[in-house]
Motif scaffolding. Structure first.
Motif, PDB file in Angstrom:
ATOM      1  N   ASP A  57       0.957  -1.182  -0.101  1.00  0.00           N
ATOM      2  CA  ASP A  57       0.018   0.059   0.071  1.00  0.00           C
ATOM      3  C   ASP A  57       0.804   1.244   0.049  1.00  0.00           C
ATOM      4  O   ASP A  57       0.694   2.192  -0.825  1.00  0.00           O
ATOM      5  CB  ASP A  57      -0.877   0.092   1.316  1.00  0.00           C
ATOM      6  CG  ASP A  57      -2.118  -1.076   1.188  1.00  0.00           C
ATOM      7  OD1 ASP A  57      -2.365  -1.520  -0.141  1.00  0.00           O
ATOM      8  OD2 ASP A  57      -2.758  -1.324   2.193  1.00  0.00           O
ATOM      9  N   ALA A  58       1.771   1.320   0.705  1.00  0.00           N
ATOM     10  CA  ALA A  58       2.970   2.491   0.876  1.00  0.00           C
ATOM     11  C   ALA A  58       3.404   2.657  -0.697  1.00  0.00           C
ATOM     12  O   ALA A  58       3.497   3.819  -1.213  1.00  0.00           O
ATOM     13  CB  ALA A  58       3.837   2.240   2.079  1.00  0.00           C
ATOM     14  N   GLU A  61       2.273   1.664  -3.444  1.00  0.00           N
ATOM     15  CA  GLU A  61       1.331   2.110  -4.548  1.00  0.00           C
ATOM     16  C   GLU A  61       0.698   3.613  -4.339  1.00  0.00           C
ATOM     17  O   GLU A  61       0.305   4.423  -5.350  1.00  0.00           O
ATOM     18  CB  GLU A  61      -0.031   1.318  -3.957  1.00  0.00           C
ATOM     19  CG  GLU A  61       0.208  -0.143  -4.714  1.00  0.00           C
ATOM     20  CD  GLU A  61      -0.904  -0.905  -4.487  1.00  0.00           C
ATOM     21  OE1 GLU A  61      -1.791  -0.655  -3.618  1.00  0.00           O
ATOM     22  OE2 GLU A  61      -0.896  -1.914  -5.250  1.00  0.00           O
ATOM     23  N   ARG A  62       1.021   4.002  -3.265  1.00  0.00           N
ATOM     24  CA  ARG A  62       0.637   5.579  -2.708  1.00  0.00           C
ATOM     25  C   ARG A  62       1.756   6.523  -3.401  1.00  0.00           C
ATOM     26  O   ARG A  62       1.583   7.609  -3.823  1.00  0.00           O
ATOM     27  CB  ARG A  62       0.662   5.752  -1.320  1.00  0.00           C
ATOM     28  CG  ARG A  62      -0.927   5.531  -0.726  1.00  0.00           C
ATOM     29  CD  ARG A  62      -0.946   5.958   0.715  1.00  0.00           C
ATOM     30  NE  ARG A  62       0.117   5.278   1.530  1.00  0.00           N
ATOM     31  CZ  ARG A  62      -0.329   4.182   2.304  1.00  0.00           C
ATOM     32  NH1 ARG A  62      -1.410   3.788   2.111  1.00  0.00           N
ATOM     33  NH2 ARG A  62       0.834   3.793   3.215  1.00  0.00           N
ATOM     34  N   LEU A  63       2.860   5.907  -3.935  1.00  0.00           N
ATOM     35  CA  LEU A  63       3.858   6.637  -4.503  1.00  0.00           C
ATOM     36  C   LEU A  63       3.749   6.805  -5.927  1.00  0.00           C
ATOM     37  O   LEU A  63       4.276   7.863  -6.688  1.00  0.00           O
ATOM     38  CB  LEU A  63       5.235   6.018  -4.307  1.00  0.00           C
ATOM     39  CG  LEU A  63       5.782   5.947  -2.781  1.00  0.00           C
ATOM     40  CD1 LEU A  63       7.214   5.182  -2.563  1.00  0.00           C
ATOM     41  CD2 LEU A  63       5.900   7.304  -2.179  1.00  0.00           C
ATOM     42  N   ASP A 100       2.499  10.380  -7.809  1.00  0.00           N
ATOM     43  CA  ASP A 100       3.515  11.486  -7.770  1.00  0.00           C
ATOM     44  C   ASP A 100       4.717  11.015  -8.711  1.00  0.00           C
ATOM     45  O   ASP A 100       5.088  12.081  -9.488  1.00  0.00           O
ATOM     46  CB  ASP A 100       4.185  11.587  -6.294  1.00  0.00           C
ATOM     47  CG  ASP A 100       3.273  12.412  -5.441  1.00  0.00           C
ATOM     48  OD1 ASP A 100       2.288  13.233  -5.952  1.00  0.00           O
ATOM     49  OD2 ASP A 100       3.235  12.368  -4.269  1.00  0.00           O
TER      50      ASP A 100
END
Length: 83
Positions: free
Chosen positions: A12-13, A15-17, A20
């Motif tokens: 999840d961490a 994928e959040r990148l 950006d």
């Protein structure tokens, strides 16, 4: 080759990148294209198709067509243009 097990939290961490990184890659590609093209780069600006010159000037080329709205479940066909 060893496969690393990644937890859901780590995934999840990561994928959040992605948004950006995609934004930065797109901006970098635009700046690079602008720097190597003596004629400028075409882009959409406020509903108009404009040519951005390396010196920062804009030239109106045409009125941009509205985006194609797709309904949920609608299938669209995309054709590849080789050349």
């Amino acid at each position: 080759m060893k496969v690393k097990n990644v937890s859901d939290r780590e995934l999840d961490a990561l994928e959040r990148l992605v948004p950006d990184q995609a934004k930065n890659a797109t901006q970098t590609a635009y700046v690079r294209a602008l720097s190597v093209s003596p004629h400028g780069v075409l882009r959409i600006d406020a509903g108009d198709l404009v040519r951005m010159s390396p010196d920062g000037s804009k030239t109106l080329v045409a009125k941009a067509k509205p985006r194609h709205k797709v309904k949920v479940g609608e299938v669209i066909t995309v054709r590849r243009i080789d050349g």
